[in-house]
Motif scaffolding. Structure first.
Motif, PDB file in Angstrom:
ATOM      1  N   GLY A  35      15.777  -6.021  -0.994  1.00 17.37           N
ATOM      2  CA  GLY A  35      15.948  -4.613  -1.365  1.00 17.37           C
ATOM      3  C   GLY A  35      14.808  -4.110  -2.223  1.00 17.37           C
ATOM      4  N   SER A  36      13.695  -4.847  -2.219  1.00 13.01           N
ATOM      5  CA  SER A  36      12.573  -4.492  -3.085  1.00 13.01           C
ATOM      6  C   SER A  36      11.285  -5.117  -2.559  1.00 13.01           C
ATOM      7  N   PHE A  37      10.202  -4.298  -2.570  1.00 12.66           N
ATOM      8  CA  PHE A  37       8.901  -4.819  -2.168  1.00 12.66           C
ATOM      9  C   PHE A  37       8.381  -5.805  -3.209  1.00 12.66           C
ATOM     10  N   THR A  38       8.659  -5.500  -4.462  1.00  9.28           N
ATOM     11  CA  THR A  38       8.156  -6.348  -5.544  1.00  9.28           C
ATOM     12  C   THR A  38       8.776  -7.740  -5.505  1.00  9.28           C
ATOM     13  N   THR A  39      10.108  -7.775  -5.377  1.00  8.11           N
ATOM     14  CA  THR A  39      10.808  -9.065  -5.319  1.00  8.11           C
ATOM     15  C   THR A  39      10.423  -9.851  -4.071  1.00  8.11           C
ATOM     16  N   GLN A  57       2.426  -7.100  -3.719  1.00  8.07           N
ATOM     17  CA  GLN A  57       3.222  -6.003  -3.184  1.00  8.07           C
ATOM     18  C   GLN A  57       2.434  -5.203  -2.150  1.00  8.07           C
ATOM     19  N   SER A  58       1.151  -4.998  -2.399  1.00  3.31           N
ATOM     20  CA  SER A  58       0.338  -4.215  -1.473  1.00  3.31           C
ATOM     21  C   SER A  58       0.193  -4.930  -0.131  1.00  3.31           C
ATOM     22  N   THR A  59       0.067  -6.260  -0.151  1.00  6.15           N
ATOM     23  CA  THR A  59      -0.054  -7.023   1.096  1.00  6.15           C
ATOM     24  C   THR A  59       1.228  -6.936   1.914  1.00  6.15           C
ATOM     25  N   VAL A  60       2.381  -7.056   1.236  1.00  8.38           N
ATOM     26  CA  VAL A  60       3.666  -6.948   1.934  1.00  8.38           C
ATOM     27  C   VAL A  60       3.825  -5.548   2.518  1.00  8.38           C
ATOM     28  N   SER A  61       3.448  -4.518   1.765  1.00 11.16           N
ATOM     29  CA  SER A  61       3.540  -3.142   2.258  1.00 11.16           C
ATOM     30  C   SER A  61       2.660  -2.950   3.496  1.00 11.16           C
ATOM     31  N   GLN A  62       1.483  -3.539   3.485  1.00  7.25           N
ATOM     32  CA  GLN A  62       0.580  -3.434   4.627  1.00  7.25           C
ATOM     33  C   GLN A  62       1.191  -4.093   5.870  1.00  7.25           C
ATOM     34  N   LYS A  63       1.837  -5.225   5.689  1.00  4.12           N
ATOM     35  CA  LYS A  63       2.456  -5.919   6.816  1.00  4.12           C
ATOM     36  C   LYS A  63       3.588  -5.089   7.407  1.00  4.12           C
ATOM     37  N   VAL A  74      11.870  -8.107   2.615  1.00  8.94           N
ATOM     38  CA  VAL A  74      12.033  -6.849   1.875  1.00  8.94           C
ATOM     39  C   VAL A  74      13.458  -6.335   2.023  1.00  8.94           C
ATOM     40  N   SER A  75      13.990  -6.402   3.255  1.00 12.46           N
ATOM     41  CA  SER A  75      15.348  -5.932   3.498  1.00 12.46           C
ATOM     42  C   SER A  75      16.362  -6.771   2.725  1.00 12.46           C
TER      43      SER A  75
END
Length: 291
Positions: free
Chosen positions: A27-31, A40-46, A23-24
């Motif tokens: 610069g984007s959760f989507t990418t 995107q939701s799984t990455v946000s949860q992690k 993500v860093s």
């Protein structure tokens, strides 16, 4: 901090660290989710799970992209190292071969020259194989093999003494000093291995059958010691042909001495030996057969 307290500390999940790093970097959760083949939701949860674990917010959403917080910058440095170590370990283990140790025993007169060249070539071909080479008297090598301390032995023995995977006649030569011959002395001085050593009984028996008296003038368990003793005029000896040097005079039937052909060179290993042991034995056999 006690050992028990350290063992109860939480361990970082590399999967969570990878999510924060991606993500860093993006610069984007989507990418980041697309590159991780996730949602995107799984990455946000992690990311949230990791933030809960460390007790700090790691990422901040800006106007256009996602940026790491101060705590996030600190964590990212360690996370990149941990992920890099993980990748290095995977690469190392993917090509790793379980190391094998081959314990080889050889007589002193085989411990150099062509044997050393053969062993170095074998080691370059199989760098994962650790060679442990022991040189010494054949009776000691045989005992070490029987005690399970050696995997493969090259022995000089009386013909058919014990079963071997390959064997060849051992060429022996009577020798005297080229500068200070001792054969005409009475009694004949003999340079030999210690009692029960190779060739000793053959030497004594041959001299006695000639009707000559004899005495032991020099004894050593070292082949090089015997070679030097003969060269310096301390007596005659019976040694492998390969051990004869320019400092020696070769004695023949013209001196009344018989040829001795009761010995052989043998390669011995167990039927259940490792494949590397059998390959090294085959290499030794090819080298000896060409001599």
């Amino acid at each position: 901090m006690s050992v028990s307290e350290k063992s109860n500390r939480p361990l970082f999940d590399l999967d969570l660290l990878r999510a924060v790093v991606m993500v860093s970097d993006c610069g984007s959760f989507t990418t980041a989710a697309a590159r991780l083949h996730s949602t995107q939701s799984t990455v946000s949860q992690k990311v949230r799970r990791l933030e809960e674990m460390v007790g700090h917010k790691l990422l901040e959403r800006g106007n256009r992209d996602v940026l790491p917080t101060d705590a996030g910058q600190t964590l990212l440095g360690y996370a990149r190292q941990m992920l890099a170590y993980n990748d290095e370990m995977l690469e190392a283990m993917s090509g790793a071969t379980v190391a094998v140790t081959v314990r080889l025993g050889v007589p002193e007169d085989f411990a150099a020259g062509r044997t050393t060249h053969l062993l170095s070539t074998f080691n370059r071909k199989h760098p994962q194989v650790k060679l442990e080479v022991t040189s010494g008297l054949c009776r000691d090598l045989s005992a070490s093999y029987d005690n399970g301390e050696l995997d493969l032995i090259l022995l000089k023995q009386r013909r058919n003494s014990r079963e071997a995977v390959a064997c060849w006649p051992e060429k022996l030569q009577w020798i005297d000093s080229a500068k200070n011959p001792a054969f005409d002395q009475d009694p004949v001085p003999l340079v030999t291995f210690p009692p029960r050593g190779l060739y000793r009984d053959d030497m004594i028996g041959a001299i006695e059958r000639m009707g000559r008296r004899w005495r032991i003038s020099f004894t050593s368990s070292s082949l090089s010691g015997l070679q030097a003793a003969v060269a310096n005029g301390m007596g005659i000896s019976l040694l492998p042909l390969r051990a004869v040097t320019a400092e020696h005079l070769q004695l023949t039937s013209a001196h009344g001495l018989p040829s001795i052909d009761a010995m052989e060179v043998a390669i011995i290993h167990r039927p259940t030996a490792d494949a590397m042991v059998k390959e090294l034995a085959a290499e030794l056999a090819r080298t000896l057969a060409s001599e």
